[in-house]
Design a protein around this motif. Structure first.
Motif, PDB file in Angstrom:
ATOM      1  N   ARG A  71       0.834  -1.212   0.000  1.00 42.28           N
ATOM      2  CA  ARG A  71       0.000   0.000   0.000  1.00 42.28           C
ATOM      3  C   ARG A  71       0.863   1.254   0.000  1.00 42.28           C
ATOM      4  O   ARG A  71       1.810   1.360   0.777  1.00 42.28           O
ATOM      5  CB  ARG A  71      -0.902   0.007   1.223  1.00 42.28           C
ATOM      6  CG  ARG A  71      -1.829  -1.207   1.251  1.00 42.28           C
ATOM      7  CD  ARG A  71      -2.774  -1.092   2.361  1.00 42.28           C
ATOM      8  NE  ARG A  71      -3.814  -0.179   1.923  1.00 42.28           N
ATOM      9  CZ  ARG A  71      -5.005  -0.087   2.471  1.00 42.28           C
ATOM     10  NH1 ARG A  71      -5.301  -0.825   3.493  1.00 42.28           N
ATOM     11  NH2 ARG A  71      -5.885   0.748   2.008  1.00 42.28           N
ATOM     12  N   PRO A  72       0.531   2.211  -0.863  1.00 38.87           N
ATOM     13  CA  PRO A  72       1.293   3.459  -0.873  1.00 38.87           C
ATOM     14  C   PRO A  72       1.048   4.248   0.414  1.00 38.87           C
ATOM     15  O   PRO A  72      -0.037   4.191   0.997  1.00 38.87           O
ATOM     16  CB  PRO A  72       0.756   4.214  -2.084  1.00 38.87           C
ATOM     17  CG  PRO A  72      -0.545   3.592  -2.396  1.00 38.87           C
ATOM     18  CD  PRO A  72      -0.521   2.195  -1.857  1.00 38.87           C
ATOM     19  N   ARG A  73       2.075   4.965   0.854  1.00 42.02           N
ATOM     20  CA  ARG A  73       1.960   5.800   2.059  1.00 42.02           C
ATOM     21  C   ARG A  73       2.684   7.108   1.808  1.00 42.02           C
ATOM     22  O   ARG A  73       3.830   7.121   1.369  1.00 42.02           O
ATOM     23  CB  ARG A  73       2.574   5.109   3.259  1.00 42.02           C
ATOM     24  CG  ARG A  73       2.440   5.935   4.536  1.00 42.02           C
ATOM     25  CD  ARG A  73       2.910   5.142   5.752  1.00 42.02           C
ATOM     26  NE  ARG A  73       2.625   5.879   6.967  1.00 42.02           N
ATOM     27  CZ  ARG A  73       3.510   6.642   7.594  1.00 42.02           C
ATOM     28  NH1 ARG A  73       4.727   6.779   7.132  1.00 42.02           N
ATOM     29  NH2 ARG A  73       3.178   7.284   8.703  1.00 42.02           N
ATOM     30  N   THR A  74       2.008   8.203   2.079  1.00 41.57           N
ATOM     31  CA  THR A  74       2.586   9.533   1.978  1.00 41.57           C
ATOM     32  C   THR A  74       2.645  10.101   3.382  1.00 41.57           C
ATOM     33  O   THR A  74       1.625  10.198   4.061  1.00 41.57           O
ATOM     34  CB  THR A  74       1.723  10.448   1.080  1.00 41.57           C
ATOM     35  OG1 THR A  74       1.646   9.870  -0.219  1.00 41.57           O
ATOM     36  CG2 THR A  74       2.300  11.833   0.986  1.00 41.57           C
ATOM     37  N   SER A  75       3.844  10.454   3.836  1.00 39.13           N
ATOM     38  CA  SER A  75       3.973  11.040   5.173  1.00 39.13           C
ATOM     39  C   SER A  75       4.586  12.427   5.066  1.00 39.13           C
ATOM     40  O   SER A  75       5.360  12.719   4.148  1.00 39.13           O
ATOM     41  CB  SER A  75       4.803  10.148   6.090  1.00 39.13           C
ATOM     42  OG  SER A  75       6.109   9.991   5.592  1.00 39.13           O
TER      43      SER A  75
END
Length: 102
Positions: A71-75
């Motif tokens: 799953r992509p994650r943007t932090s």
């Protein structure tokens, strides 16, 4: 004769409600991911993306994209420049209504 008081300038970038909300979130946590920001602000994904890009382009925050499993994650992380801008903005706001006024 009325005394003219020079008030400090507010940060025009932080006059946006959503940008201010994002910066407020990041001032209180080490990092925040996109999903968390979306849940807290109730803003649309598109609007958040635009505001994050604006804040990042000004050096107020950094954006890291990666994956958790598949799953992509943007932090997002606030920068020192972003912290200083946030503090200056609120110090300027305080000058508009100092505590010693009724």
């Amino acid at each position: 004769m009325a005394q003219i008081i020079s008030l400090p300038s507010l940060d025009p970038v932080l006059m946006s409600e959503l940008r201010l909300a994002i910066m407020s979130i990041l001032m209180s946590v080490e990092e925040a991911d996109f999903v968390y920001i979306k849940e807290v602000t109730s803003a649309t994904s598109g609007n958040i993306s635009v505001q994050l890009d604006k804040l990042a382009s000004l050096g107020y925050l950094t954006i890291e994209k990666g994956f958790v499993g598949k799953r992509p994650r943007t932090s997002c992380h606030i920068t020192q420049q972003g912290r200083e801008a946030f503090v200056r903005h609120f110090e300027a706001l305080r000058a508009y209504h100092p505590d010693d006024k009724p």
